[in-house]
Design a protein around this motif. Structure first.
Motif, PDB file in Angstrom:
ATOM      1  N   PRO A 111      11.342   7.743  17.264  1.00  0.00           N
ATOM      2  CA  PRO A 111      10.671   6.450  17.393  1.00  0.00           C
ATOM      3  C   PRO A 111       9.459   6.365  16.459  1.00  0.00           C
ATOM      4  O   PRO A 111       8.718   7.346  16.305  1.00  0.00           O
ATOM      5  CB  PRO A 111      10.244   6.421  18.868  1.00  0.00           C
ATOM      6  N   THR A 112       9.280   5.206  15.869  1.00  0.00           N
ATOM      7  CA  THR A 112       8.242   5.037  14.849  1.00  0.00           C
ATOM      8  C   THR A 112       6.850   5.475  15.318  1.00  0.00           C
ATOM      9  O   THR A 112       6.144   6.156  14.568  1.00  0.00           O
ATOM     10  CB  THR A 112       8.210   3.570  14.376  1.00  0.00           C
ATOM     11  N   PRO A 113       6.402   5.122  16.532  1.00  0.00           N
ATOM     12  CA  PRO A 113       5.050   5.546  16.939  1.00  0.00           C
ATOM     13  C   PRO A 113       4.878   7.062  17.038  1.00  0.00           C
ATOM     14  O   PRO A 113       3.750   7.549  17.069  1.00  0.00           O
ATOM     15  CB  PRO A 113       4.875   4.884  18.316  1.00  0.00           C
ATOM     16  N   LEU A 114       5.995   7.801  17.122  1.00  0.00           N
ATOM     17  CA  LEU A 114       5.907   9.256  17.275  1.00  0.00           C
ATOM     18  C   LEU A 114       6.144  10.010  15.975  1.00  0.00           C
ATOM     19  O   LEU A 114       6.208  11.243  15.986  1.00  0.00           O
ATOM     20  CB  LEU A 114       6.922   9.739  18.317  1.00  0.00           C
ATOM     21  N   LEU A 115       6.284   9.312  14.852  1.00  0.00           N
ATOM     22  CA  LEU A 115       6.542   9.987  13.583  1.00  0.00           C
ATOM     23  C   LEU A 115       5.410  10.939  13.209  1.00  0.00           C
ATOM     24  O   LEU A 115       5.641  12.039  12.714  1.00  0.00           O
ATOM     25  CB  LEU A 115       6.760   8.967  12.468  1.00  0.00           C
ATOM     26  N   GLY A 116       4.168  10.508  13.426  1.00  0.00           N
ATOM     27  CA  GLY A 116       3.033  11.375  13.103  1.00  0.00           C
ATOM     28  C   GLY A 116       3.039  12.639  13.930  1.00  0.00           C
ATOM     29  O   GLY A 116       2.779  13.739  13.419  1.00  0.00           O
ATOM     30  N   ASP A 117       3.353  12.508  15.226  1.00  0.00           N
ATOM     31  CA  ASP A 117       3.434  13.689  16.092  1.00  0.00           C
ATOM     32  C   ASP A 117       4.530  14.635  15.602  1.00  0.00           C
ATOM     33  O   ASP A 117       4.319  15.857  15.533  1.00  0.00           O
ATOM     34  CB  ASP A 117       3.750  13.260  17.528  1.00  0.00           C
ATOM     35  N   PHE A 118       5.692  14.070  15.278  1.00  0.00           N
ATOM     36  CA  PHE A 118       6.813  14.910  14.869  1.00  0.00           C
ATOM     37  C   PHE A 118       6.523  15.609  13.544  1.00  0.00           C
ATOM     38  O   PHE A 118       6.794  16.803  13.384  1.00  0.00           O
ATOM     39  CB  PHE A 118       8.081  14.060  14.742  1.00  0.00           C
ATOM     40  N   ALA A 304       0.625  10.891   4.388  1.00  0.00           N
ATOM     41  CA  ALA A 304       1.440  10.271   3.342  1.00  0.00           C
ATOM     42  C   ALA A 304       2.909  10.220   3.741  1.00  0.00           C
ATOM     43  O   ALA A 304       3.577   9.186   3.587  1.00  0.00           O
ATOM     44  CB  ALA A 304       1.274  11.031   2.028  1.00  0.00           C
ATOM     45  N   LEU A 305       3.441  11.335   4.264  1.00  0.00           N
ATOM     46  CA  LEU A 305       4.849  11.356   4.662  1.00  0.00           C
ATOM     47  C   LEU A 305       5.118  10.361   5.782  1.00  0.00           C
ATOM     48  O   LEU A 305       6.118   9.632   5.754  1.00  0.00           O
ATOM     49  CB  LEU A 305       5.241  12.764   5.111  1.00  0.00           C
ATOM     50  N   THR A 306       4.233  10.305   6.770  1.00  0.00           N
ATOM     51  CA  THR A 306       4.423   9.382   7.886  1.00  0.00           C
ATOM     52  C   THR A 306       4.392   7.935   7.411  1.00  0.00           C
ATOM     53  O   THR A 306       5.204   7.103   7.846  1.00  0.00           O
ATOM     54  CB  THR A 306       3.339   9.616   8.950  1.00  0.00           C
ATOM     55  N   ALA A 307       3.473   7.616   6.503  1.00  0.00           N
ATOM     56  CA  ALA A 307       3.393   6.255   5.981  1.00  0.00           C
ATOM     57  C   ALA A 307       4.658   5.889   5.201  1.00  0.00           C
ATOM     58  O   ALA A 307       5.173   4.767   5.320  1.00  0.00           O
ATOM     59  CB  ALA A 307       2.162   6.107   5.094  1.00  0.00           C
ATOM     60  N   VAL A 308       5.157   6.817   4.396  1.00  0.00           N
ATOM     61  CA  VAL A 308       6.386   6.552   3.642  1.00  0.00           C
ATOM     62  C   VAL A 308       7.548   6.301   4.597  1.00  0.00           C
ATOM     63  O   VAL A 308       8.347   5.376   4.405  1.00  0.00           O
ATOM     64  CB  VAL A 308       6.701   7.734   2.698  1.00  0.00           C
ATOM     65  N   GLN A 309       7.659   7.087   5.651  1.00  0.00           N
ATOM     66  CA  GLN A 309       8.754   6.919   6.613  1.00  0.00           C
ATOM     67  C   GLN A 309       8.640   5.589   7.355  1.00  0.00           C
ATOM     68  O   GLN A 309       9.652   4.950   7.654  1.00  0.00           O
ATOM     69  CB  GLN A 309       8.760   8.075   7.609  1.00  0.00           C
ATOM     70  N   ARG A 310       7.427   5.174   7.646  1.00  0.00           N
ATOM     71  CA  ARG A 310       7.238   3.937   8.400  1.00  0.00           C
ATOM     72  C   ARG A 310       7.484   2.693   7.544  1.00  0.00           C
ATOM     73  O   ARG A 310       8.014   1.697   8.028  1.00  0.00           O
ATOM     74  CB  ARG A 310       5.817   3.886   8.961  1.00  0.00           C
ATOM     75  N   GLU A 311       7.089   2.740   6.288  1.00  0.00           N
ATOM     76  CA  GLU A 311       7.076   1.533   5.466  1.00  0.00           C
ATOM     77  C   GLU A 311       8.341   1.326   4.640  1.00  0.00           C
ATOM     78  O   GLU A 311       8.577   0.221   4.145  1.00  0.00           O
ATOM     79  CB  GLU A 311       5.869   1.580   4.509  1.00  0.00           C
ATOM     80  N   THR A 312       9.143   2.370   4.454  1.00  0.00           N
ATOM     81  CA  THR A 312      10.269   2.285   3.523  1.00  0.00           C
ATOM     82  C   THR A 312      11.561   1.956   4.248  1.00  0.00           C
ATOM     83  O   THR A 312      11.877   2.579   5.264  1.00  0.00           O
ATOM     84  CB  THR A 312      10.446   3.622   2.782  1.00  0.00           C
ATOM     85  N   ALA A 378       1.475   1.361  14.182  1.00  0.00           N
ATOM     86  CA  ALA A 378       2.851   0.964  13.925  1.00  0.00           C
ATOM     87  C   ALA A 378       3.349   0.048  15.034  1.00  0.00           C
ATOM     88  O   ALA A 378       3.161   0.307  16.214  1.00  0.00           O
ATOM     89  CB  ALA A 378       3.740   2.196  13.843  1.00  0.00           C
ATOM     90  N   THR A 379       3.960  -1.079  14.639  1.00  0.00           N
ATOM     91  CA  THR A 379       4.503  -2.007  15.622  1.00  0.00           C
ATOM     92  C   THR A 379       6.009  -2.087  15.530  1.00  0.00           C
ATOM     93  O   THR A 379       6.644  -2.693  16.376  1.00  0.00           O
ATOM     94  CB  THR A 379       3.916  -3.412  15.403  1.00  0.00           C
ATOM     95  N   ARG A 380       6.591  -1.495  14.511  1.00  0.00           N
ATOM     96  CA  ARG A 380       8.047  -1.537  14.383  1.00  0.00           C
ATOM     97  C   ARG A 380       8.683  -0.484  15.280  1.00  0.00           C
ATOM     98  O   ARG A 380       8.089   0.552  15.560  1.00  0.00           O
ATOM     99  CB  ARG A 380       8.460  -1.269  12.927  1.00  0.00           C
ATOM    100  N   SER A 381       9.853  -0.756  15.726  1.00  0.00           N
ATOM    101  CA  SER A 381      10.588   0.205  16.535  1.00  0.00           C
ATOM    102  C   SER A 381      11.573   0.948  15.674  1.00  0.00           C
ATOM    103  O   SER A 381      11.796   0.616  14.511  1.00  0.00           O
ATOM    104  CB  SER A 381      11.335  -0.528  17.659  1.00  0.00           C
TER     105      SER A 381
END
Length: 388
Positions: A111-118, A304-312, A378-381
């Motif tokens: 899930p997008t909100p947990l990308l940073g944790d992962f 940087a990695l989390t932002a790329v995963q969220r925005e791309t 992050a607001t996207r799912s």
């Protein structure tokens, strides 16, 4: 964790293996060059991760490396050195594809909100293996030789393949590619460069790794100033790794609290101050600085990695992530080379002080970006990233 253990062990042992076979320091250094060189082709290799489903690609890449590593049992003399270097080069190229595909797979599975944790947990696992694997690899090498370490690495790839096969994830087949390979490669780089939320983070990551390379090249001069033997580098690296392990565990909550840019800026500031304080010839200061650098460096990489995963978009994520990795990690090699030259010309205390001040200046663009457009959570799912 599994494949990272084998990779870290082989990374150390390959250079020792070549040194024992040839007696040449230069040829031993070629092992690192062979594994790093494919990173320069990251945007091109990353395109492969967008042309096929990621899970089968990861399984295939792991099995390929497992089989390829077994050929190293024939390396028993200097005239077989070319085979070892060739395997390491393919190893590095497969690693680029693997990282791109895995980044895209994570974005669709987590899930997008947990990308940073992962991503923080992955960093913790990676750094933890770097602490455990080199001594284990060295022990296996001393007892049974380099081919046995290659076998150990091959086994870890087989185990990792089984773990990927257990991953429950449905992937849709990618759309037929538009344009030739070159055009598709350029799309990822263009997307990365035209996104104001991504570009500053990736550039900050590249600048940080350049400074990290310069700082890494000074370590033996710092140890001389402390009055220790070169073996003391192991202590400093262990402390630095421990700092990275800790920050990986804390990165998820920190990203939610500060946002990607501020989190990256805090990490850069911490690492730069610590790099400057290494000019102080004191064991406690050196150990504290090592831990601080270990904690600061991963911040910008995770952000940087989390932002790329969220925005791309998923269709572009493989090549975009590979392009970002190339821009971030290639400067590290340049920094190591430049630092190796500078440390022969200038006093290490002067270099440390100048490096710390220059490194700290790289925080300013991130702070300006944060002030201009406050970071949003992050607001996207996950379904937004992967409608299938």
């Amino acid at each position: 964790m599994v494949s990272g253990f084998g990779t870290s062990a082989l990374w150390l042992v390959s250079g020792v293996w070549v040194k024992d076979l040839t007696g040449s320091d230069g040829l031993a250094a070629l092992c690192m060059v062979a594994m790093w060189a494919p990173t320069l082709a990251g945007p091109l290799l990353g395109t492969l991760a967008d042309r096929t489903r990621r899970k089968p690609l990861l399984i295939g890449a792991n099995l390929l490396l497992a089989v390829l590593l077994l050929t190293l049992f024939t390396v028993d003399s200097p005239d077989r050195l070319w085979l070892l270097l060739a395997v390491l080069f393919v190893y590095g190229a497969a690693g680029v594809v693997h990282d791109a595909a895995e980044s895209a797979l994570v974005a669709s599975a987590v899930p997008t909100p947990l990308l940073g944790d992962f991503n923080g947990l992955r960093m913790t696992a990676s750094e933890g293996m770097k602490l455990l694997a080199p001594p284990a690899g060295a022990a296996v090498y001393a007892a049974y030789g380099g081919a046995s370490v290659a076998l150990l690495d091959a086994v870890t790839f087989v185990v990792a393949t089984g773990l990927y096969a257990c991953l429950r994830l449905r992937e849709s087949r990618p759309e037929p590619p538009k344009g030739d390979w070159r055009t598709q490669t350029a799309e990822g780089a263009r997307f990365l460069w035209t996104r104001p939320r991504l570009r500053p983070l990736v550039l900050a990551g590249g600048t940080t790794m350049l400074c990290a390379g310069l700082n890494g090249a000074l370590i033996y001069a710092v140890i001389d100033g402390l009055g220790h033997t070169p073996a003391y580098a192991g202590v400093l690296y262990a402390v630095q790794g421990a700092g990275s392990v800790v920050v990986g565990l804390l990165s998820g909550p920190a990203l939610r609290r500060f946002g990607e840019r501020r989190f990256a800026a805090c990490g850069i500031a911490l690492a730069s101050v610590a790099a400057g304080l290494r000019a102080v010839p004191s064991d406690p200061v050196a150990l504290a600085c090592g831990a601080a650098i270990g904690a600061g460096l991963p911040c910008v990489l995770i952000a940087a990695l989390t932002a790329v995963q969220r925005e791309t978009p998923q269709a572009l994520l493989g090549r975009t992530a590979a392009t970002a990795n190339t821009l971030v990690f290639t400067p590290n090699v340049v920094g190591l080379a430049a630092g190796a030259a500078l440390v022969e010309l200038f006093d290490v205390r002067l270099l440390s002080a100048v490096l710390g001040a220059a490194w700290l200046m790289t925080v300013l663009p991130l702070l300006r970006q944060s002030a201009a457009s406050p970071s949003r959570t992050a607001t996207r799912s996950a379904s937004d990233a992967n409608p299938a």
